[in-house]
Design an enzyme around this catalytic site. Structure first.
Site, PDB file in Angstrom:
ATOM      1  N   LYS A 180      43.726  48.579  35.666  1.00 33.27           N
ATOM      2  CA  LYS A 180      43.497  48.143  37.033  1.00 33.27           C
ATOM      3  C   LYS A 180      43.682  49.341  37.960  1.00 33.27           C
ATOM      4  O   LYS A 180      44.601  50.150  37.767  1.00 33.27           O
ATOM      5  CB  LYS A 180      44.479  47.031  37.405  1.00 33.27           C
ATOM      6  N   ASP A 208      39.111  48.771  36.722  1.00 35.56           N
ATOM      7  CA  ASP A 208      38.736  47.569  37.466  1.00 35.56           C
ATOM      8  C   ASP A 208      39.433  47.607  38.824  1.00 35.56           C
ATOM      9  O   ASP A 208      40.660  47.529  38.902  1.00 35.56           O
ATOM     10  CB  ASP A 208      39.183  46.338  36.663  1.00 35.56           C
ATOM     11  N   ASN A 210      38.878  45.398  41.274  1.00 30.86           N
ATOM     12  CA  ASN A 210      39.016  44.048  41.826  1.00 30.86           C
ATOM     13  C   ASN A 210      38.636  43.968  43.309  1.00 30.86           C
ATOM     14  O   ASN A 210      39.355  43.379  44.118  1.00 30.86           O
ATOM     15  CB  ASN A 210      40.428  43.502  41.581  1.00 30.86           C
ATOM     16  N   GLU A 234      34.635  48.748  37.275  1.00 28.70           N
ATOM     17  CA  GLU A 234      34.385  47.320  37.504  1.00 28.70           C
ATOM     18  C   GLU A 234      34.798  46.886  38.904  1.00 28.70           C
ATOM     19  O   GLU A 234      35.834  47.329  39.409  1.00 28.70           O
ATOM     20  CB  GLU A 234      35.180  46.553  36.439  1.00 28.70           C
ATOM     21  N   ASP A 283      30.878  34.951  33.881  1.00 29.26           N
ATOM     22  CA  ASP A 283      31.914  34.114  33.278  1.00 29.26           C
ATOM     23  C   ASP A 283      31.247  32.752  33.102  1.00 29.26           C
ATOM     24  O   ASP A 283      30.934  32.075  34.083  1.00 29.26           O
ATOM     25  CB  ASP A 283      33.108  34.047  34.229  1.00 29.26           C
ATOM     26  N   HIS A 310      33.242  37.808  31.228  1.00 26.63           N
ATOM     27  CA  HIS A 310      34.600  37.875  31.782  1.00 26.63           C
ATOM     28  C   HIS A 310      35.516  36.799  31.187  1.00 26.63           C
ATOM     29  O   HIS A 310      35.141  35.628  31.151  1.00 26.63           O
ATOM     30  CB  HIS A 310      34.505  37.680  33.304  1.00 26.63           C
TER      31      HIS A 310
HETATM   32 MG   LIG Z   1      37.777  42.109  36.353  1.00 25.89          MG
END
Ligand SMILES: [Mg+2]
Length: 379
Positions: A180, A208, A210, A234, A283, A310
């Site tokens: 992250k 990622d 976010n 990401e 997802d 995901h």
């Molecule tokens: Mg993610």
């Protein structure tokens, strides 16, 4: 007296159950460090069981992180009676029927996420009927799919912990790890540099953000990350910033990934049509189940975009096995307490289970986390 005949695949009963599954410890990503969300401590899961006249039963599930679980459950209970009497093999028509039953509240978000549990259950049952895995039902391309571990790299974990956990993960068969980012930029870059140095040049590392960055920050930090040869960056930007992702993709060499926060196939199609991503991350549960997922993954494949679904490893390994181009599945153990079976890792990949359907059964221990359940029609 006329006796009603019922086809073996007629839906006779539907059961919905809402669970709240705790994580071992709360985790934080950039949505937390930027103050938009609180640390995540549990996941709400709606499990659907769809029973048919022949005695078969399909299992499906949907989920919500933070608020939304009780809404999913309420919506699922309201539409569940529409399944009774239907031919369970008519997955496409039933999906449309459940969608339009609630079209007034939209064709995305909670409305489709609650019907996802039924769509997955119907596909699970169909594969069980054939005595084959869901992957085989969909037309499989491989018996294992590359996987990476997301649970090791949260912002809430110290760097030493991240490195140690990553090494353990790779040793037990994970194909890569995800870090992250989206905190203080210099710290982000330093963490990525340290992890790359510790794990070596050959390990797949994803980052990622976010959705933490604006367009300028994403470009600036993305350029500083180029030298670490990341598999992808990401969610660099707001999930709905289609043009921003397209521009960033042109500006950087590192592949750009996004899509997990979108909640309909239509939203994902917009990213694909705009050439905005190298890797799309649908997802299946968040967009309404396997039926819409297949539309997205087919289009992505047609356009040469990698599909890396995901979350929900147990479901997505089947769907990813059904894609011509090998993508990645994301490894999580957060749903494990609900199920008897465990995901099997081998040589950097998740093995596609050869048990019928999803190959999942609800664990007797799951009752510990049960919040509510409903049988329809009510007896
Ligand atoms: Mg993610």
């Amino acid at each position: 007296m006329k006796v009603a005949t019922r086809a073996p695949s007629t839906v006779t009963r539907v059961r919905c159950a809402l669970y709240r599954v705790p994580l071992k410890e709360p985790v934080s990503d950039a949505k937390v460090t930027t103050g938009r969300q609180r640390p995540l401590g549990d996941v709400d899961v709606v499990v659907a069981h769809v029973a048919t006249a022949d005695g078969l039963e399909g299992l499906g599930f949907s989920y919500s992180k933070r608020a939304g679980g009780p809404a999913l459950f309420a919506h699922a209970k309201q539409i569940a009676p529409l399944l009774v009497g239907e031919d369970a093999l008519d997955t496409g028509r039933i999906w449309e029927k459940l969608l339009w039953a609630a079209a007034s509240v939209g064709r995305q978000g909670v409305a489709v996420q609650s019907l996802a549990a039924f769509d997955v259950a119907l596909h699970d049952r169909k594969a069980k009927l054939a005595g084959i895995s869901l992957a085989k039902l969909l037309g499989s391309h491989r018996d294992a799919v590359r996987c990476y571990d997301t649970t090791v790299g949260f912002l809430s974990a110290k760097l030493e912990t991240v490195i140690a956990a990553s090494e353990r993960s790779l040793a037990r068969g994970m194909g890569g790890i995800k870090l992250k980012v989206g905190g203080e930029p210099r710290e982000d870059v330093a963490r990525v540099a340290a992890v790359r140095k510790a794990l070596g040049g050959d390990v797949a590392i994803m980052v990622d953000a976010n959705q933490a960055w604006d367009r300028a920050a994403a470009k600036r930090i993305g350029r500083r990350l180029e030298e670490y040869e990341l598999t992808w960056i990401e969610e660099p930007l707001d999930a709905y910033d289609v043009k921003g992702h397209a521009a960033l993709r042109n500006a950087l060499d590192t592949p750009i990934a996004t899509g997990e926060m979108l909640s309909s196939a239509t939203d994902l199609r917009r990213l694909l049509e705009a050439d905005a991503v190298d890797v799309i991350q649908p997802d299946a549960v968040r967009i309404g189940g396997i039926t819409p997922y297949r539309r997205v993954s087919d289009l992505a494949d047609e356009l040469g975009v990698t599909v890396a679904p995901h979350f929900a490893t147990q479901l997505h390994v089947h769907l990813a096995a059904g894609q011509p181009r090998e993508g990645w599945v994301e490894w999580f153990d957060w749903l494990d307490p609900l199920f008897e079976e465990r995901v099997e890792l081998r040589d950097g990949k998740v093995v596609v289970p050869d048990r019928p359907g999803l190959g999942l059964t609800v664990s007797p221990r799951a009752g510990e986390w049960l919040l509510s359940a409903a049988d329809l029609p009510e007896s």
